[in-house]
Design an enzyme around this catalytic site. Structure first.
Site, PDB file in Angstrom:
ATOM      1  N   GLU D  65       0.809  -1.218   0.000  1.00 32.99           N
ATOM      2  CA  GLU D  65       0.000   0.000   0.000  1.00 32.99           C
ATOM      3  C   GLU D  65       0.844   1.269   0.000  1.00 32.99           C
ATOM      4  O   GLU D  65       0.521   2.237  -0.702  1.00 32.99           O
ATOM      5  CB  GLU D  65      -0.951  -0.007   1.198  1.00 32.99           C
ATOM      6  CG  GLU D  65      -2.085  -1.024   1.096  1.00 32.99           C
ATOM      7  CD  GLU D  65      -1.716  -2.424   1.531  1.00 32.99           C
ATOM      8  OE1 GLU D  65      -0.540  -2.649   1.903  1.00 32.99           O
ATOM      9  OE2 GLU D  65      -2.584  -3.309   1.519  1.00 32.99           O
ATOM     10  N   HIS D 134     -10.600  -4.892  10.815  1.00 33.42           N
ATOM     11  CA  HIS D 134     -11.281  -4.811   9.512  1.00 33.42           C
ATOM     12  C   HIS D 134     -12.642  -4.144   9.644  1.00 33.42           C
ATOM     13  O   HIS D 134     -13.531  -4.377   8.814  1.00 33.42           O
ATOM     14  CB  HIS D 134     -11.470  -6.204   8.906  1.00 33.42           C
ATOM     15  CG  HIS D 134     -10.208  -6.808   8.381  1.00 33.42           C
ATOM     16  ND1 HIS D 134      -9.257  -7.353   9.189  1.00 33.42           N
ATOM     17  CD2 HIS D 134      -9.738  -6.945   7.118  1.00 33.42           C
ATOM     18  CE1 HIS D 134      -8.256  -7.809   8.443  1.00 33.42           C
ATOM     19  NE2 HIS D 134      -8.520  -7.570   7.197  1.00 33.42           N
TER      20      HIS D 134
HETATM   21  C1  LIG Z   1      -2.002  -4.487   4.880  1.00 33.47           C
HETATM   22  C2  LIG Z   1      -3.098  -5.301   4.323  1.00 33.47           C
HETATM   23  N1  LIG Z   1      -3.431  -5.167   3.038  1.00 33.47           N
HETATM   24  C3  LIG Z   1      -4.416  -5.899   2.495  1.00 33.47           C
HETATM   25  C4  LIG Z   1      -5.098  -6.800   3.251  1.00 33.47           C
HETATM   26  C5  LIG Z   1      -6.247  -7.590   2.645  1.00 33.47           C
HETATM   27  N2  LIG Z   1      -5.867  -8.986   2.438  1.00 33.47           N
HETATM   28  C6  LIG Z   1      -6.156  -9.923   3.356  1.00 33.47           C
HETATM   29  S1  LIG Z   1      -5.561 -11.426   2.949  1.00 33.47           S
HETATM   30  C7  LIG Z   1      -4.916 -10.821   1.513  1.00 33.47           C
HETATM   31  C8  LIG Z   1      -4.162 -11.730   0.593  1.00 33.47           C
HETATM   32  C9  LIG Z   1      -3.034 -12.375   1.274  1.00 33.47           C
HETATM   33  O1  LIG Z   1      -2.382 -13.236   0.419  1.00 33.47           O
HETATM   34  P1  LIG Z   1      -1.263 -14.187   0.993  1.00 33.47           P
HETATM   35  O2  LIG Z   1      -0.325 -13.399   1.831  1.00 33.47           O
HETATM   36  O3  LIG Z   1      -0.681 -14.928  -0.139  1.00 33.47           O
HETATM   37  O4  LIG Z   1      -2.037 -15.163   1.993  1.00 33.47           O
HETATM   38  P2  LIG Z   1      -3.223 -16.163   1.644  1.00 33.47           P
HETATM   39  O5  LIG Z   1      -4.496 -15.418   1.745  1.00 33.47           O
HETATM   40  O6  LIG Z   1      -2.969 -16.687   0.285  1.00 33.47           O
HETATM   41  O7  LIG Z   1      -3.136 -17.214   2.689  1.00 33.47           O
HETATM   42  C10 LIG Z   1      -5.182  -9.467   1.378  1.00 33.47           C
HETATM   43  C11 LIG Z   1      -4.792  -8.636   0.222  1.00 33.47           C
HETATM   44  C12 LIG Z   1      -4.746  -6.907   4.609  1.00 33.47           C
HETATM   45  N3  LIG Z   1      -5.385  -7.726   5.431  1.00 33.47           N
HETATM   46  N4  LIG Z   1      -3.742  -6.161   5.114  1.00 33.47           N
END
Ligand SMILES: Cc1ncc(C[n+]2csc(CCOP(=O)(O)OP(=O)(O)O)c2C)c(N)n1
Ligand SMILES: Cc1ncc(C[n+]2csc(CCOP(=O)(O)OP(=O)(O)O)c2C)c(N)n1
Ligand SMILES: [Mg+2]
Ligand SMILES: [Mg+2]
Lengths: 326, 339, 326, 339
Positions: D65, D134
């Site tokens: 971000e 959230h």
């Molecule tokens: C700082 C932040 N940005 C965006 C999000 C929204 N978000 C939650 S899970 C996710 C994807 C995460 O992907 P990954 O790290 O590969 O984990 P996975 O969900 O595949 O287990 C996002 C973008 C968040 N929780 N925190």
């Protein structure tokens, strides 16, 4: 080091526990959100990031850790918490927002905590990095010999916090391991679309860290590499990045139909609970019928926990107002 | 403040003395941040402590604020009592999540399973022409968020007492010192009233108890941090003109001692609030709203705010002076509120 | 590609301009802050991060860039701004907070901006990374062919923003260059104490980027590598990390006695303006007396700019209140 | 809102329509953020736009971000008009500096040399049990800081008009939509009053002009975003009990239409302020202070705030409901203020 057969069976049981818990959560999640899906409705509201498919990553790593070690889990924490031995009932109660949940309903699914298990989690991406490194530092300062392990997804690696903490862990030579569960997706964005190189473990060279990679989603292989990782970290040589190829079987969160995942990729998805069962049976570690009775056992246990959680009382609304301070 | 005694210290020295005492008496206390080990902290908060306690307890960090605040949070959870030095309050921007989503929420979300006994030290404010990214006060950005105590002492006596209290607290405490009240060498001669006679022994001050800096009957001025000294200057000048000003320093924004403020306004019926932070959605509105919501008919005249008029802080001296809550502006506000 | 002799002389002149400006700033800075040093006092208040010793990095890189390219400079921006050809008078006026400064006194020393020169700066560490990458992206989207160049110090590399933007530049294959001026210190913290590995250019492997390193603090060598960097970036292959070894001759900010820098290290400090002069004279590009007259010229020019700035009016205090919005 | 006509849209659809129109008519407009290209934005803000405009104008980003807001700022400086989608307002924590120190300050610090014509879209608020990281509203964290407009529409008509205005504005605009007002599928049946009949053609709404959602004479309720609908529910119920409630939706926090609020309170003499954000140092205190500082004797009774009582947002339903500015709480406040 490969796990002994007793450990392997225990790993298998634990994977199943996580899987059946997630299955029951999924069922309960959808149940009272029909006919019009409302995320706020029903027994289990809010977002749920199930661990379907990634259970191997949890058991293969956590089973190598000791009581003295610390864990910070990610927004997808169920399998990690189960592998750490946290009470299924308390997890379920927390996920249902019940008074006897791990955090008495204050936390919820993305916020599982247990002091006894030296276990924390956070819903902000990569936010477990600093704490796990700090737990590693505290363990060293206190001469307690523990290490800190942060779990996150492959997409989380591109968050600034990841880089900052990896570098600090390298500078301070912290007994710290970052376990990356690479399910190839961060919500709807593929690893190739979010990450400039193919393997995050190769980023270890930036931090004077050890980079390890396991591509099989097999608990034994993961256990083996995690043993290497913990030995390295405990030796004082510095941090480790352990990246594990895995699969996200139920989408980013419950309700995500994964339209964006190419069909060929979906066809190649593997289910580690099935693969591991077959492996254990093929190698004669357990028989088919033993496997069946393990599954039945676990289902019973989880179902009982689910019943317990469903019957548990909700917290008093007034509890919301206390607890911000000691 | 009576300075007749032997040990009159600046705020930076007084705060540092508390840190030193706590580090000597509790091996779990340690400090980390940029430039603490050899430099003693950009604003003198760790002066000489590196030599005394060594690099393992006065830990220099990379320029990785999210990383080291997260790290300190983890260390606190695991039983340590970290003091984090974050030189400029402006830098909360690069680590806001680690502060507000992580450190501040861990206790609540874990239902008290984990405590975060951590102190975050910030140097705040401007008035020395350091430009828009190194001069912000920003206490409202922290005080608005749940899960942390926010303190902003204005003098050395409070600095020491609050520092002891902050380190001993099992809560996450943000400790903000206005840079020019610190008394650190490069800020010129210290503000006399920011210095205090300091007892040798440790002492603590309770959070959430305002200090009546000066009693008065005509107008209440509520001011925080550096603005306290500006308010006092204005009050002293106006005393000569026959206006009796009561100056209240809440000292902590969270918890905020609303009771003392309200009591004072009950007496005076007039209120000026002075603050270096941006005006809207900040300290000044909170103080005013807190009074009116319990005493709707208390005001003899409209309360007045003296704060940054919602503008980025300019570098050039005349422009920066224009946006600060200077004694001149506070004096004018007092005169206006008396009309 | 090595610079031609005309360019070399121009680089030398530009280094001297920056140096003499910084010398005059230093003199004026201390002058009215005695006997009790007060950072808020005098003609030039606030922090000043002078560029003494790093001028080679600016000319060697900026001289390779074209009008279409964008620059974001760091908290130590004087040499970069001068190399970009921004008017010395306007820079000095800004640093003195005068009405006819680059930003009419709103910005100050850490905030030098010029639209004509496609030049920005920021006082928050590594905060120029995103903007420079975004300028690169905008140039590509608009078909303008420019690249984005972010300047920062070696210590800034450990800020999360650096990692996030390097990775994005790698993913999007942006025409983006990060120039790291490695003066071995981030305020009082040495590179070894803040960075897990010796060379930040090695971190290029994490981002599918080209990593280049120049250890000489020599404008010709830097020009040469920067040519390679810009060719690579313009070709669409992706981003470049160019790390330049250099020296911070006057401490972190004016008034910093650098007690923390080991004596041996201080003895090894090199002054690029002297080294480059000697090189040009030795190679017969200029004679000693030409060099002397260049120095005299530049001093005159800078002194005149200083006089101009001193005489310039301060802005009206009321200007503070406008300009937050268009 | 009259829904007799053909095109009644949700807020997400209405906002998206404005984005689409602007992208069709200005090639410099583009969108970037997590999950915009194929997913259409977590809260439907970019639904289908990826297919229409392609991956180069609907740009998926890594979870970076600070990086992509910085990048968008640079693109804006260089002549583009980026729209940044940041799914959850809570995530401002990891990019606060890019927002408040960089994007918001560039215009002022450069004395207007560089404009930052950028829109930052945030999904704010809770009420659907998504836990403490959230579910936050956080508009005060942005509105407190200078250099950006902050808008928080409560219905689809405003959503479209403000989106057009935001994209066309040469200022940096933060556009906050409460997630449950969006009308996106997974939040159940949309709040009826959040949907509006939407003209086909583009139109803009001026920032800083409040909307009187309902006229009344006994009490003024100032509410923003989701709280507007809660206030209306309370107002309608109390209408039956003979209490005439005026509901004002300021719609934009920066600029804030203080004049309309004050005029309403002049009429009613009573004020309730409802807001989902944390109470202290926030929207509710700003509204109250703004009234009293120009009308010190306007109140027949003490104004009342209905906001999050300064607590981390709990996950469990009964606890979360306790901290939201629900119609029940607002109704009680109105009854109390009538006493
Ligand atoms: C700082 C932040 N940005 C965006 C999000 C929204 N978000 C939650 S899970 C996710 C994807 C995460 O992907 P990954 O790290 O590969 O984990 P996975 O969900 O595949 O287990 C996002 C973008 C968040 N929780 N925190
Ligand atoms: C986010 C942030 N953290 C800390 C600082 C304070 N600070 C200003 S310059 C500096 C050191 C920078 O070192 P380096 O990047 O090597 O650049 P140099 O000063 O050596 O040119 C620090 C810590 C800051 N401006 N921004
Ligand atoms: Mg993933
Ligand atoms: Mg440096």
């Amino acid at each position: 080091m490969l796990p002994d057969n007793e450990t392997r069976v225990k790993m298998y049981r634990t994977m199943l526990t996580s899987r059946h818990m997630d299955d029951r959560i999924m069922e309960l999640y959808y149940k009272d959100k029909t006919p019009v899906f409302d995320i706020a409705a029903g027994l289990i509201p809010g977002e749920i990031h199930s661990s379907h498919g990634q259970e191997a990553c949890a058991v293969g790593t956590v089973f190598v850790l000791g009581q003295e070690d610390w864990i910070t889990a990610a927004h997808r924490p169920h399998h990690t918490a189960i592998a750490r031995g946290i009470c299924v009932k308390k997890i379920l109660c927390e996920i249902m927002g019940k008074a006897n949940g791990l955090s008495a309903g204050r936390g919820g699914h993305m916020h599982l905590y247990s002091k006894e298990h030296k276990f924390c989690s956070s819903g902000i991406i990569a936010e477990g990095m600093g704490p796990a490194a700090g737990m590693a530092l505290a363990s060293r300062m206190q001469g307690k010999g523990g290490i800190g392990v942060c779990y996150l997804g492959e997409a989380a690696v591109n968050q600034g916090a990841w880089h900052e903490v990896m570098n600090m862990a390298g500078v301070y030579k912290l007994p710290f391991i970052c376990v990356i569960e690479d399910n190839n997706w961060g919500v709807s964005v593929s690893k190739a679309a979010s990450t400039a190189i193919a393997r995050n473990s190769d980023r270890a060279t930036s931090y004077n860290a050890l980079g390890l990679y396991v591509d099989s989603n097999d608990p034994d292989d993961i256990y083996n590499k995690m043993t290497e990782a913990t030995e390295y970290a405990r030796s004082g040589k510095g941090p480790v990045i352990l990246e594990l190829k895995t699969y996200r079987l139920q989408g980013h969160m419950l309700g995500d139909p994964q339209h964006y995942v190419p069909e060929e990729e979906k066809l190649a998805f593997r289910d580690c609970t099935i693969d591991y069962k077959n492996k254990l049976v093929n190698e004669g570690v357990i028989t088919e019928s033993e496997a069946d009775s393990i599954i039945a056992d676990i289902k019973n246990e989880v179902d009982e926990a689910v019943e317990f959680a469903i019957k548990s009382p909700l917290p008093d609304a007034q509890n919301a107002l206390t607890g911000n301070f000691v | 403040m009576n300075m007749s005694n032997n040990r009159v210290l600046t705020m930076a020295r007084a705060g540092r003395e508390a840190v030193k005492w706590e580090m000597e008496n509790d091996k779990n206390v340690f400090m980390l941040g940029e430039d603490v080990y050899k430099f003693g902290g950009v604003f003198g908060t760790a002066d000489g402590l590196g030599e005394i306690f060594g690099a393992d307890r006065i830990l220099d960090t990379p320029i990785s604020e999210t990383g080291f605040i997260g790290l300190a949070t983890g260390a606190a959870i695991a039983g340590m009592r970290p003091i984090v030095e974050l030189a400029f309050a402006d830098f909360i921007g690069v680590c806001y999540s680690a502060i507000v989503n992580l450190a501040a929420k861990h206790h609540y979300l874990s239902n008290g399973e984990f405590k975060v006994p951590m102190v975050l030290m910030l140097g705040s404010g401007g008035g020395y022409n350091n430009g828009g990214q190194h001069s912000q006060a920003l206490h409202a950005c922290l005080a608005h968020m749940p899960g942390m105590k926010v303190i902003a002492p204005s003098n050395a006596y409070d600095a020491k007492g609050f520092m002891h209290a902050a380190i001993r607290s099992d809560d996450f405490v943000v400790y903000m010192g206005q840079k020019r009240t610190s008394g650190v060498g490069f800020f010129g001669a210290p503000i006399p009233d920011s210095m205090s006679e300091i007892p040798d022994e440790p002492y603590t001050i309770e959070f959430g108890v305002a200090r009546t800096v000066k009693e008065g009957t005509d107008v209440t001025v509520v001011a925080i941090s550096w603005a306290v000294h500006q308010a006092m200057d204005a009050a002293k000048e106006l005393e000569k003109e026959g206006i009796s000003v009561e100056v209240i320093d809440p000292r902590t924004l969270v918890p905020l001692d609303r009771e003392s403020i309200i009591n004072s306004v009950r007496k005076t019926g007039r209120l000026v609030v002075a603050d270096e932070d941006y005006q809207s959605y900040g300290f000044t509105s909170e103080v005013i709203a807190s009074v009116i919501e319990s005493e709707p008919n208390v005001f003899k005249s409209a309360p007045i705010r003296v704060a940054n008029p919602d503008t980025t802080i300019p570098y050039s001296r005349p422009m920066e002076q224009q946006v600060l809550p200077t004694s001149a502006r506070i004096k004018q506000a007092i005169l206006d509120v008396m009309k």
